[in-house]
Design an enzyme around this catalytic site. Sequence first.
Site, PDB file in Angstrom:
ATOM      1  N   ASP A  34       0.930 -35.971 -53.082  1.00 30.07           N
ATOM      2  CA  ASP A  34       2.157 -35.325 -53.551  1.00 30.07           C
ATOM      3  C   ASP A  34       2.851 -34.747 -52.321  1.00 30.07           C
ATOM      4  O   ASP A  34       2.256 -34.678 -51.231  1.00 30.07           O
ATOM      5  CB  ASP A  34       1.812 -34.203 -54.553  1.00 30.07           C
ATOM      6  CG  ASP A  34       3.045 -33.447 -55.043  1.00 30.07           C
ATOM      7  OD1 ASP A  34       4.099 -34.080 -55.255  1.00 30.07           O
ATOM      8  OD2 ASP A  34       2.969 -32.214 -55.207  1.00 30.07           O
ATOM      9  N   SER A  35       4.084 -34.287 -52.499  1.00 25.45           N
ATOM     10  CA  SER A  35       4.781 -33.620 -51.403  1.00 25.45           C
ATOM     11  C   SER A  35       4.048 -32.344 -50.985  1.00 25.45           C
ATOM     12  O   SER A  35       4.191 -31.890 -49.859  1.00 25.45           O
ATOM     13  CB  SER A  35       6.202 -33.247 -51.844  1.00 25.45           C
ATOM     14  OG  SER A  35       6.131 -32.362 -52.951  1.00 25.45           O
ATOM     15  N   CYS A  51       3.482 -37.357 -58.144  1.00 20.68           N
ATOM     16  CA  CYS A  51       4.793 -36.803 -57.812  1.00 20.68           C
ATOM     17  C   CYS A  51       5.854 -37.694 -58.452  1.00 20.68           C
ATOM     18  O   CYS A  51       5.905 -38.892 -58.184  1.00 20.68           O
ATOM     19  CB  CYS A  51       4.961 -36.798 -56.290  1.00 20.68           C
ATOM     20  SG  CYS A  51       6.576 -36.280 -55.723  1.00 20.68           S
ATOM     21  N   GLU A 106       4.772 -23.522 -54.014  1.00 16.51           N
ATOM     22  CA  GLU A 106       4.132 -23.690 -52.694  1.00 16.51           C
ATOM     23  C   GLU A 106       3.767 -22.331 -52.093  1.00 16.51           C
ATOM     24  O   GLU A 106       2.777 -22.210 -51.380  1.00 16.51           O
ATOM     25  CB  GLU A 106       5.068 -24.440 -51.734  1.00 16.51           C
ATOM     26  CG  GLU A 106       5.274 -25.905 -52.077  1.00 16.51           C
ATOM     27  CD  GLU A 106       4.029 -26.770 -51.862  1.00 16.51           C
ATOM     28  OE1 GLU A 106       3.297 -26.536 -50.890  1.00 16.51           O
ATOM     29  OE2 GLU A 106       3.798 -27.677 -52.685  1.00 16.51           O
ATOM     30  N   CYS A 128       8.285 -32.538 -63.000  1.00 15.67           N
ATOM     31  CA  CYS A 128       7.837 -32.383 -61.615  1.00 15.67           C
ATOM     32  C   CYS A 128       6.432 -31.803 -61.686  1.00 15.67           C
ATOM     33  O   CYS A 128       6.179 -30.894 -62.486  1.00 15.67           O
ATOM     34  CB  CYS A 128       8.787 -31.435 -60.874  1.00 15.67           C
ATOM     35  SG  CYS A 128       8.150 -30.861 -59.270  1.00 15.67           S
ATOM     36  N   HIS A 188       4.805 -29.881 -59.888  1.00 17.61           N
ATOM     37  CA  HIS A 188       4.623 -28.463 -59.547  1.00 17.61           C
ATOM     38  C   HIS A 188       4.788 -27.570 -60.788  1.00 17.61           C
ATOM     39  O   HIS A 188       4.220 -26.484 -60.850  1.00 17.61           O
ATOM     40  CB  HIS A 188       5.651 -28.021 -58.495  1.00 17.61           C
ATOM     41  CG  HIS A 188       5.329 -28.460 -57.092  1.00 17.61           C
ATOM     42  ND1 HIS A 188       5.417 -29.767 -56.684  1.00 17.61           N
ATOM     43  CD2 HIS A 188       4.929 -27.743 -56.001  1.00 17.61           C
ATOM     44  CE1 HIS A 188       5.093 -29.845 -55.388  1.00 17.61           C
ATOM     45  NE2 HIS A 188       4.790 -28.643 -54.955  1.00 17.61           N
TER      46      HIS A 188
HETATM   47  N1  DGL Z   1       5.902 -32.481 -57.205  1.00 17.55           N
HETATM   48  C1  DGL Z   1       6.936 -33.389 -56.999  1.00 17.55           C
HETATM   49  C2  DGL Z   1       7.470 -34.058 -58.230  1.00 17.55           C
HETATM   50  O1  DGL Z   1       6.713 -34.274 -59.152  1.00 17.55           O
HETATM   51  C3  DGL Z   1       7.907 -33.214 -55.866  1.00 17.55           C
HETATM   52  C4  DGL Z   1       8.547 -31.922 -55.683  1.00 17.55           C
HETATM   53  C5  DGL Z   1       9.319 -31.828 -54.392  1.00 17.55           C
HETATM   54  O2  DGL Z   1       8.681 -31.925 -53.346  1.00 17.55           O
HETATM   55  O3  DGL Z   1      10.540 -31.659 -54.446  1.00 17.55           O
HETATM   56  O4  DGL Z   1       8.602 -34.406 -58.315  1.00 17.55           O
END
Ligand code: DGL
Length: 271
Positions: A8-9, A71, A149, A181, A183
């Site tokens: 993931d990011s 992600c 984060e 997302c 997160h």
């Molecule tokens: N967690 C990610 C997603 O599902 C990316 C979030 C990001 O880095 O902007 O989209």
Amino acid sequence: MTIIGVFDSGVGGLSVLQHIRRSLPDARLIYLADSAHVPYGDKSAHYIEQRAITLTRFLIEQGADAIVIACNTATAAAATSLRQHFSCPVIGMEPAVKPAVLATKSGVVGVLATIGTLESARFAALLERYAGDVDIVTQGCPGLVEQVEAGDLHGIRTRDLIERYTAPLLSRGADTLILGCTHYPFLASLIRDIVGTGVTIVDTGEAVARQLQRRLLDEVGLKSDLQLDICRSGFSPATNDELFYTSGDETQASDIMSTLWGSVVNALQLP
Ligand code: DGL
């Protein structure tokens, strides 16, 4: 030993890793947080694609039998390209439009996601395929990934952002919200607190873990540990066979990953 590479990011993909751990208790899981490049949501598709290729190559070098793009933003930007570059199963994820459309009673569904996901051709195709007569209202959420984060899952600024992003969806009549997302599941209890119990909240983590199981059985073959995993799915404690990598600062990543993962994580530096 089945090895699953997940990236993931940043730390959001840990919400998916939890489901994968539950469904494959004996697999080795390698998690890679691209913390030096988070967030992906405001980056170009080309940039994310190049990152995704680099990260996937590393995970395959570590022995991964399958890759999970934990992600939504990276899936939209890079899933097609990863499948062209690499021959192992690549499991992506996208906002849970289909289950949300089935769940809504008001006929209005809200989607919280990054701008990158919402503006992608992949998301447009998803709506085209599954929205039907349901009104899908989208909301980009700049800043929310950064709050996760930073480990701020309950603070004032996080609450303000969620209130700001959910208010327009609720006022349009949405009774179902998609967490588009990875997160955002870490903010689910705060989101629930803000939107109330009458709103259904859906995300894709569990479905991705199920899809991974299916693909492993179909394409990687019946490794004995995998068969065992599937027989015991949901009943066996985790083996704790996990490795965590970050492209950012190891100490910072270890701290936040430990909080979100629920046990001590010593993140290694991506070489
Ligand atoms: N967690 C990610 C997603 O599902 C990316 C979030 C990001 O880095 O902007 O989209």
